[in-house]
Write an enzyme that holds these catalytic residues in place. Structure first.
Site, PDB file in Angstrom:
ATOM      1  N   CYS A 100      61.964  -5.730 -30.071  1.00 14.49           N
ATOM      2  CA  CYS A 100      63.027  -6.514 -29.446  1.00 14.49           C
ATOM      3  C   CYS A 100      62.526  -7.918 -29.116  1.00 14.49           C
ATOM      4  O   CYS A 100      63.238  -8.906 -29.296  1.00 14.49           O
ATOM      5  CB  CYS A 100      63.514  -5.800 -28.184  1.00 14.49           C
ATOM      6  SG  CYS A 100      64.846  -6.677 -27.359  1.00 14.49           S
ATOM      7  N   CYS A 200      64.891  -1.661 -24.305  1.00 14.50           N
ATOM      8  CA  CYS A 200      65.051  -3.061 -23.975  1.00 14.50           C
ATOM      9  C   CYS A 200      66.536  -3.455 -24.005  1.00 14.50           C
ATOM     10  O   CYS A 200      67.179  -3.383 -25.042  1.00 14.50           O
ATOM     11  CB  CYS A 200      64.246  -3.819 -25.015  1.00 14.50           C
ATOM     12  SG  CYS A 200      64.727  -5.458 -25.350  1.00 14.50           S
TER      13      CYS A 200
END
Length: 395
Positions: A100, A200
């Site tokens: 991410c 995330c």
């Protein structure tokens, strides 16, 4: 006045990061990333994006900075979620947070920020950045956060020099209690907010249910392998070269059903990972069962009793050349070269003494002490002192 776009997540860390930058005289813009739409797999509004974006907006309002939301859910699905599914399907355990940062925050998000005329992108990570002057271009260093308990440099182990050049980490010099104290003094809504868990920017996700969206349940057997099984006590062969020895040390044991006894059933080997203890639902053993291996082709899970079971430990791992990443390109090894470093194979693991061995096909990491639960698909990251210099996906 330099312009900085802060990724406001609706948490205390990014809130204080935005405040500190404003105090330092930057022109600050707050941007919230919406990465997920499907609330059906998040656990009981632990971290729904709506609440987070509201908190981020209130913080921006309080600090007097412009704020907007960007929807990156399409890119997130493509680059993170689809990758996760394909890795789990292969029986590997990906790390979506590392990806991410590489693919979303410091790529897609960074490009949006730069298109808004930003000079930098800032996040609420507990890490630091430093610069070394060289004859040609400056070289950027990724350093551990001052708060040893919260150091998050591991999650940024895949960043490049180009990404680091444009990154700022304003809270890297602070500890978590200091960050909360600043937020409390400013009366920010995020001051006492719990840290988000799970994926995330998605929030706390029920991973098996999340994976079941794509990977269908498939009943299989759980085997228990005794710690005294001959497979763990084989004589070490003699080797012609160091590379042969490293390949031997890094090789996974090929488990077979006859090595153990059946102790239970599971709903799909691809939902489980090495070193996992929870979720097996097998009782009646003297010590807890830990997963020592999974086989997605045969849909079998192999376990052993206790965290000292020999099936959990390995002395070396391998990273394929295509998966090798150096933050410090100037320190990259050539085939035949070695380097003594400190390594971790998962977030929060204390750093371990090891030697990097570069070969033509990739790199071996040989540890001074055997390591528990080295897991395919996770990232190994290597350090010199408090600097993270490179990383790679465990093969």
């Amino acid at each position: 006045m330099k312009r900085v776009v802060v990724g406001l997540s609706g948490g205390v860390d990014s809130s204080v990061a935005a405040y500190l930058l404003k105090e330092q005289g930057y022109e600050v813009i707050g941007l919230f990333m919406k990465n997920w739409h499907d609330d059906s797999v998040t656990i009981s509004n632990e971290c729904p994006w709506l609440e987070d974006s509201n908190d981020a907006m209130l913080v921006a309002d309080k600090l007097g900075i412009p704020f907007q939301t960007v929807d990156l859910s399409e890119q997130y699905k493509e680059r993170i979620v689809d990758y996760m599914f394909s890795e789990y399907e292969k029986g590997r355990t990906p790390n979506p947070d590392v990806l991410c940062n590489r693919e979303i925050k410091f790529d897609v998000f960074m490009k949006i920020a730069l298109s808004l005329g930003a000079d930098y992108v800032a996040t609420g990570h507990y890490c630091r950045k430093a610069e070394i002057e060289t004859e040609n271009d400056p070289v950027y260093q990724l350093l551990a956060g001052v708060d040893q308990n919260k150091d998050q440099s591991y999650f940024l182990c895949q960043l490049s020099q180009e990404q680091l050049a444009k990154a700022l980490f304003p809270i890297g010099e602070l500890t978590k209690p200091q960050v909360r104290e600043i937020a409390a003094k400013l009366d920010l809504i995020t001051a006492d907010k719990k840290d988000s868990q799970g994926l995330c920017f998605i929030g706390k996700v029920r991973l098996p249910e999340f994976l079941q969206q794509q990977l269908k349940p498939k009943e299989g057997l759980i085997y228990e392998v005794d710690a005294n099984h001959p497979i763990y006590n084989q004589p070490k062969p003699s080797f012609q070269t160091k590379e042969e020895e490293l390949a031997f040390l890094a090789k996974d044991i090929a488990y077979e059903p006859q090595f153990g006894k059946v102790v239970g059933n599971h709903q799909g080997a691809h939902y489980f990972t090495i070193g996992q203890r929870k979720g097996l639902n097998v009782g009646g053993t003297k010590e807890a069962l830990f997963i020592v291996a999974t086989n997605v082709n045969d849909n079998a899970i192999y376990t052993g009793q206790g965290h000292a079971h020999p099936g959990l430990f390995k002395k070396a791992l391998f990273i394929d050349q295509s998966e090798l990443h150096w933050i410090r390109e100037d320190l990259r090894l050539a085939p035949g070269e070695t380097m003594e470093v400190m390594v971790r194979v998962r977030y929060r693991q204390p750093l371990q003494k090891a030697t990097l061995h570069q070969v033509n096909s990739g790199m071996y990491i040989e540890f001074n002490e055997p390591q528990s639960a080295i897991t395919q698909g996770q990232f190994a990251a290597w350090h010199i002192d408090d600097e993270l210099i490179g990383s790679g996906v465990i093969a």
